[in-house]
Design an enzyme around this catalytic site. Structure first.
Site, PDB file in Angstrom:
ATOM      1  N   THR A 154       0.806  -1.224   0.000  1.00  0.00           N
ATOM      2  CA  THR A 154       0.000   0.000   0.000  1.00  0.00           C
ATOM      3  C   THR A 154       0.830   1.260   0.000  1.00  0.00           C
ATOM      4  O   THR A 154       1.810   1.353   0.730  1.00  0.00           O
ATOM      5  CB  THR A 154      -0.859   0.029   1.287  1.00  0.00           C
ATOM      6  OG1 THR A 154      -1.590  -1.173   1.344  1.00  0.00           O
ATOM      7  CG2 THR A 154      -1.775   1.226   1.301  1.00  0.00           C
ATOM      8  N   ARG A 182     -11.339 -10.207  -2.197  1.00  0.00           N
ATOM      9  CA  ARG A 182     -10.556 -10.065  -0.962  1.00  0.00           C
ATOM     10  C   ARG A 182     -10.277  -8.572  -0.708  1.00  0.00           C
ATOM     11  O   ARG A 182      -9.897  -7.830  -1.598  1.00  0.00           O
ATOM     12  CB  ARG A 182      -9.238 -10.824  -1.108  1.00  0.00           C
ATOM     13  CG  ARG A 182      -8.317 -10.754   0.115  1.00  0.00           C
ATOM     14  CD  ARG A 182      -7.260  -9.690  -0.058  1.00  0.00           C
ATOM     15  NE  ARG A 182      -6.299  -9.669   1.058  1.00  0.00           N
ATOM     16  CZ  ARG A 182      -5.449  -8.685   1.261  1.00  0.00           C
ATOM     17  NH1 ARG A 182      -5.416  -7.646   0.451  1.00  0.00           N
ATOM     18  NH2 ARG A 182      -4.621  -8.722   2.275  1.00  0.00           N
TER      19      ARG A 182
END
Ligand code: GLY
Length: 322
Positions: A154, A182
């Protein structure tokens, strides 16, 4: 004082753009959105936006979030496909009183209605990575466990503007080869991000399933709210979660976090080798640091060398051998 701190080397061009805005008395929300968009748009980062690696069905499903630390507004999207800048959709959603977190088709419908730019986010390069991984998996007796792609997942940022407003935001394509649908920590408040202009802002990166077990970004902000320096807040949050997971489950996934407080002081901590972050403040030009985890979970960092920066970009852009 103003400043921005972000996970990974990949964020440095983004925070440089954000800093230009903050220098001109820009708003923390505008600066952080522009900074994350820059990372989303760069095709060679494999875990965020355009060029992000796909799920096991070869679709790029992205998660993103935005939080305004003054109003505590939060917006998030999860498992969204075919839009150029998920962070902007998340920020737009943060202005909604209800329905401020949308997933999959619902998020796509909203983004379409609001006129956000559509884009096929699956690049030829990402397809090549996918084919290579499929071959590697077929070559093994059992498919290997999913891992955050080379630890580079991220992009998460914390931002403070000159008026004292703080914001946090994230964007990711999540785990390479994840199951369709997911969702990781990145769009989940308190886990992937948290911002409170009175206390500080933080964002996490690593294995979403484990980061969510400790609501780690909220924990770092809570500690800063008690007057703890961001560096100590990050180390305490990482080390506690790492210890709990090891004691109770025998192992801990990758956990890394960055944070900034309303004074513009900042910190970063990790339980892995190879975590990097980027930071800029009124007093510090955009700088990439490499973190070393020492004894007892203390984290130190040093500025990335020119050679390291060059090698990083070369490896990101190297041809893929299938
Ligand atoms: N930390 C990103 C993810 O687990 O998806």
């Amino acid at each position: 004082m103003w400043g921005m701190i972000a996970t990974w080397r990949m964020a440095v061009e983004g925070i440089t753009r954000g800093a230009e805005m903050l220098k001109e008395s820009g708003d923390a929300g505008d600066a952080i959105e522009a900074a994350i968009r820059q990372v989303e748009d760069f095709p060679y980062y494999k875990s965020v936006g355009y060029g992000g690696l796909p799920n096991e069905e070869m679709e790029v499903e992205m998660d993103a979030a935005y939080m305004d630390g003054s109003t505590l507004d939060i917006g998030a999207v999860a498992a969204i496909r075919d839009f150029a800048n998920p962070v902007s959709i998340a920020r737009r959603l943060s202005r909604e009183k209800v329905n401020s977190m949308l997933v999959a088709e619902g998020a796509e419908k909203f983004a379409h209605k609001e006129g956000f730019e559509r884009k096929n986010m699956l690049t030829d390069r990402a397809k090549a990575h996918y084919r290579k991984r499929v071959k590697e998996m077929a070559a093994q007796a059992a498919a290997e466990e999913l891992k955050p792609y080379s630890g580079h997942d991220t992009v998460g940022m914390a931002c403070l503007d000159g008026m004292g407003k703080m914001a946090a935001a994230t964007s990711t394509s999540g785990l390479f080869m994840k199951k369709k649908g997911r969702v990781g920590d990145s769009p989940i408040s308190g886990s992937g991000f948290y911002a409170d202009s009175r206390k500080g802002a933080a964002s996490a990166t690593g294995l979403g399933e484990d980061l969510m077990k400790g609501c780690i970004s909220y924990e770092a902000v809570r500690l800063m709210g008690e007057g703890i320096h961001p560096q100590e807040a990050c180390e305490t949050a990482v080390n506690r979660l790492d210890r709990e997971l090891r004691e109770r489950r025998g192992e801990a996934g990758d956990i890394s976090i960055i944070a900034m407080n309303p004074k513009g002081e900042w910190g970063a901590a990790t339980n892995i080798e190879g975590f990097s972050f980027a930071v800029v403040t009124e007093e510090l030009e955009p700088t990439v640091y490499l973190v070393t985890r020492e004894e007892k979970g203390r984290c130190t960092y040093e500025k990335a060398s020119e050679e390291w920066m060059e090698h990083y970009m070369k490896t990101r852009m190297a041809p893929i051998e299938e």
